[in-house]
Design a protein around this motif. Structure first.
Motif, PDB file in Angstrom:
ATOM      1  N   TYR A 112       0.810  -1.220   0.000  1.00  0.00           N
ATOM      2  CA  TYR A 112       0.000   0.000   0.000  1.00  0.00           C
ATOM      3  C   TYR A 112       0.850   1.281   0.000  1.00  0.00           C
ATOM      4  O   TYR A 112       0.288   2.377   0.078  1.00  0.00           O
ATOM      5  N   GLU A 113       2.157   1.140  -0.100  1.00  0.00           N
ATOM      6  CA  GLU A 113       3.036   2.312  -0.010  1.00  0.00           C
ATOM      7  C   GLU A 113       2.784   3.286  -1.157  1.00  0.00           C
ATOM      8  O   GLU A 113       2.769   4.517  -0.954  1.00  0.00           O
ATOM      9  N   ALA A 114       2.535   2.769  -2.363  1.00  0.00           N
ATOM     10  CA  ALA A 114       2.303   3.655  -3.504  1.00  0.00           C
ATOM     11  C   ALA A 114       1.047   4.491  -3.308  1.00  0.00           C
ATOM     12  O   ALA A 114       1.024   5.700  -3.580  1.00  0.00           O
ATOM     13  N   VAL A 115      -0.015   3.873  -2.839  1.00  0.00           N
ATOM     14  CA  VAL A 115      -1.246   4.612  -2.592  1.00  0.00           C
ATOM     15  C   VAL A 115      -1.052   5.646  -1.490  1.00  0.00           C
ATOM     16  O   VAL A 115      -1.537   6.778  -1.579  1.00  0.00           O
ATOM     17  N   ALA A 116      -0.307   5.279  -0.456  1.00  0.00           N
ATOM     18  CA  ALA A 116      -0.058   6.207   0.640  1.00  0.00           C
ATOM     19  C   ALA A 116       0.775   7.403   0.180  1.00  0.00           C
ATOM     20  O   ALA A 116       0.517   8.548   0.568  1.00  0.00           O
ATOM     21  N   GLU A 117       1.781   7.172  -0.663  1.00  0.00           N
ATOM     22  CA  GLU A 117       2.615   8.272  -1.155  1.00  0.00           C
ATOM     23  C   GLU A 117       1.793   9.220  -2.019  1.00  0.00           C
ATOM     24  O   GLU A 117       1.998  10.442  -1.989  1.00  0.00           O
TER      25      GLU A 117
ATOM     26  N   ILE B 168       0.408  10.148   2.760  1.00  0.00           N
ATOM     27  CA  ILE B 168       0.093   9.553   4.070  1.00  0.00           C
ATOM     28  C   ILE B 168       1.303   8.745   4.542  1.00  0.00           C
ATOM     29  O   ILE B 168       1.894   7.972   3.782  1.00  0.00           O
ATOM     30  N   ARG B 169       1.651   8.932   5.794  1.00  0.00           N
ATOM     31  CA  ARG B 169       2.813   8.243   6.360  1.00  0.00           C
ATOM     32  C   ARG B 169       2.370   6.914   6.968  1.00  0.00           C
ATOM     33  O   ARG B 169       1.411   6.848   7.737  1.00  0.00           O
TER      34      ARG B 169
ATOM     35  N   PRO C 141      -6.991  11.781   5.964  1.00  0.00           N
ATOM     36  CA  PRO C 141      -6.751  12.946   5.100  1.00  0.00           C
ATOM     37  C   PRO C 141      -5.284  13.028   4.666  1.00  0.00           C
ATOM     38  O   PRO C 141      -4.417  12.304   5.177  1.00  0.00           O
ATOM     39  N   GLU C 142      -5.020  13.884   3.674  1.00  0.00           N
ATOM     40  CA  GLU C 142      -3.633  14.058   3.205  1.00  0.00           C
ATOM     41  C   GLU C 142      -2.738  14.510   4.350  1.00  0.00           C
ATOM     42  O   GLU C 142      -3.174  15.247   5.244  1.00  0.00           O
ATOM     43  N   ALA C 143      -1.469  14.032   4.275  1.00  0.00           N
ATOM     44  CA  ALA C 143      -0.452  14.344   5.293  1.00  0.00           C
ATOM     45  C   ALA C 143      -0.791  13.705   6.635  1.00  0.00           C
ATOM     46  O   ALA C 143      -0.224  14.094   7.662  1.00  0.00           O
TER      47      ALA C 143
ATOM     48  N   ASN D  86      -5.373   5.459  12.562  1.00  0.00           N
ATOM     49  CA  ASN D  86      -5.184   6.508  11.567  1.00  0.00           C
ATOM     50  C   ASN D  86      -5.706   7.833  12.123  1.00  0.00           C
ATOM     51  O   ASN D  86      -6.605   7.858  12.974  1.00  0.00           O
ATOM     52  N   THR D  87      -5.135   8.890  11.625  1.00  0.00           N
ATOM     53  CA  THR D  87      -5.593  10.222  11.994  1.00  0.00           C
ATOM     54  C   THR D  87      -6.733  10.627  11.076  1.00  0.00           C
ATOM     55  O   THR D  87      -6.851  10.132   9.956  1.00  0.00           O
ATOM     56  N   GLY D  88      -7.581  11.513  11.582  1.00  0.00           N
ATOM     57  CA  GLY D  88      -8.708  11.961  10.776  1.00  0.00           C
ATOM     58  C   GLY D  88      -9.897  12.290  11.639  1.00  0.00           C
ATOM     59  O   GLY D  88      -9.834  12.209  12.880  1.00  0.00           O
ATOM     60  N   PRO D  89     -11.000  12.648  11.018  1.00  0.00           N
ATOM     61  CA  PRO D  89     -12.198  13.015  11.774  1.00  0.00           C
ATOM     62  C   PRO D  89     -12.699  11.852  12.623  1.00  0.00           C
ATOM     63  O   PRO D  89     -12.576  10.679  12.245  1.00  0.00           O
ATOM     64  N   ASP D  90     -13.253  12.177  13.777  1.00  0.00           N
ATOM     65  CA  ASP D  90     -13.810  11.150  14.651  1.00  0.00           C
ATOM     66  C   ASP D  90     -15.093  10.568  14.051  1.00  0.00           C
ATOM     67  O   ASP D  90     -15.831  11.254  13.347  1.00  0.00           O
ATOM     68  N   ILE D  91     -15.316   9.312  14.331  1.00  0.00           N
ATOM     69  CA  ILE D  91     -16.554   8.651  13.913  1.00  0.00           C
ATOM     70  C   ILE D  91     -17.605   8.855  14.999  1.00  0.00           C
ATOM     71  O   ILE D  91     -17.320   8.756  16.195  1.00  0.00           O
TER      72      ILE D  91
END
Length: 438
Positions: free
Chosen positions: A302-307, A311-312, A344-346, A366-371
């Motif tokens: 999944y590294e290509a999709v993350a780059e 996304i780190r 989200p990005e970054a 993962n980081t991002g909005p809370d569910i």
């Protein structure tokens, strides 16, 4: 046995009565001054005893005394011993039975040099005993028959009363249908002995209602999910057939149809997999492997999709898992693809592996909005999406990924949990050590 014992008791009473009369006769003969005096005394003493007869003769057979009503053939009838003992006997005449006692007595008026020995026969009628036993037998039969009827009636009432809760449970069970699954057994209204049965039936109905509701929702969701790709395929095919087109256009249409067919194929494969795991199956290829090594391989994939989304990806910890390697990879891949869609990005996705004495926990954070906390319990339901508007075409899937992840965890005897707060969402897979799937 009771009647036999009563009959023996009457025989013993007659024996005692005859012995008393023997003593009386002997006393009278000892005090008599002459044969006439003895005859008068015997008449006075024995004449008023109903059912008692006496016969007294001298050694020459001359009659000294005979009770009134004494059977004339008694002298010529031999009496057989009663109860198998000595002078006592039983004499039968017609339908009557007599208990008898034979003895000899010496009167006081006999000469000292030539004592006169008298032969005495005493008989008592047993008709009153027979009548009593007959009445007792009849009364006992009536009492036994009445007791049987009363006991039968009481038993029927007790059985009817005792089975009333079962009839109530049967009525309620008969009222349960596919349209009415909320009926339950009356636990409080049944005896303590049936309370456990009622509770188990209620729990069974709860499971059936839950499974039926899940099946209903699944059928509705499945029809909704299949309708979109089938409608797309039908529309594109009909449009293509309306007018003649060039080869390139047909090729594009077929390519688009192929994508829809692939989506349908994945959906069918996922449904078959879920059906298999719910029926309970053994792990196909059980082995012990390193969770870190397989997680690292998936992160590289999944590294290509993350780059592309900047996304780190991070990997922490290590631990061993005992189970199916391919199923583990599928579960972790579902979590990673889900995290990539919603980060989200970054942002950052961290795979953390923590091993304990009881289990190995693989979490994807993962980081991002809370569910929304109200949606967390339903994330693992089939065809459920946290975004009901489906506003992101690139994130739209079949809605089965998290359901498959939960099924894989449960197939290993573990579970999957989710938390979301303060800008971090974490899915955790728990794999117990030495766990066997039931």
């Amino acid at each position: 046995m009771f009647l036999v014992a009563t009959g023996r008791h009457f025989v013993a009473l007659d024996r005692i009565a005859l012995q008393d009369k023997q003593h009386l006769i002997e006393e009278i003969l000892r005090n008599a001054h002459s044969a006439e005096d003895a005859r008068w005394r015997l008449g006075e003493a024995l004449g008023y005893h109903h059912g008692l007869y006496a016969l007294v003769k001298d050694a020459q057979g001359e009659l000294v005394f005979q009770s009134k009503g004494f059977p004339p053939d008694a002298q010529s009838t031999s009496a057989k011993p009663a109860m198998g003992t000595g002078p006592f006997g039983i004499w039968k005449r017609g339908g009557s039975i007599y208990h008898t006692l034979r003895f000899e007595a010496t009167p006081a008026y006999s000469a000292a040099n030539a004592p006169a020995t008298l032969r005495v026969l005493i008989a008592t009628d047993t008709d009153h005993h027979a009548q009593f036993l007959q009445d007792l037998r009849r009364d006992l039969a009536l009492y036994v028959a009445a007791a049987i009827v009363v006991c039968g009636l009481l038993s029927w009432l007790a059985a009817r009363q005792g089975l009333a809760p079962l009839h109530e449970m049967r009525s309620r069970a008969a009222a349960v249908t596919s349209q009415k699954l909320n009926g339950r057994m009356p636990v409080e209204a049944v005896p303590v002995e049936m309370a456990d049965l009622a509770q188990e039936l209620n729990r069974m109905l709860d499971r059936l209602q839950e499974d039926f509701q899940r099946l209903t929702d699944f059928s509705s969701d499945l029809a909704h999910e299949l309708r979109t790709p089938i409608s797309n395929l039908l529309t594109q095919t009909q449009v293509a057939l309306t007018t003649k087109r060039d080869a390139t256009t047909y090729r594009d249409i077929l390519a688009s149809n192929a994508e829809e067919f692939q989506r349908l194929a994945r959906m069918v494969a996922d449904m078959l997999f879920l059906a298999k795991t719910e029926r309970g199956v053994d792990l196909p290829h059980k082995e012990r492997f390193s969770a870190r090594q397989d997680s690292l391989a998936l992160l590289e994939f999944y590294e290509a999709v993350a780059e592309e989304k900047r996304i780190r990806l991070r990997l922490e910890g290590d631990g061993d898992i005992e189970g199916d390697r391919l199923m583990f990879r599928r579960a972790l891949s579902n979590l990673l693809s889900n995290a990539l869609r919603h980060t989200p990005e970054a942002g950052t996705i961290t795979v953390c592996i923590a091993g304990t004495a009881q289990s190995t926990v693989v979490s994807v954070e993962n980081t991002g909005p809370d569910i929304d906390p109200k949606r967390l319990p339903r994330l693992f339901d089939r065809f459920y999406r946290a975004d009901p508007t489906r506003a992101h075409p690139d994130a739209e899937g079949s809605g089965l990924g998290l359901a498959i992840t939960r099924a894989i965890a449960e197939a290993h005897g573990g579970q999957v949990t989710v938390t979301s707060s303060h800008g971090h969402t974490c899915f955790a897979l728990v794999f117990p050590h030495h766990a066997t799937h039931a």
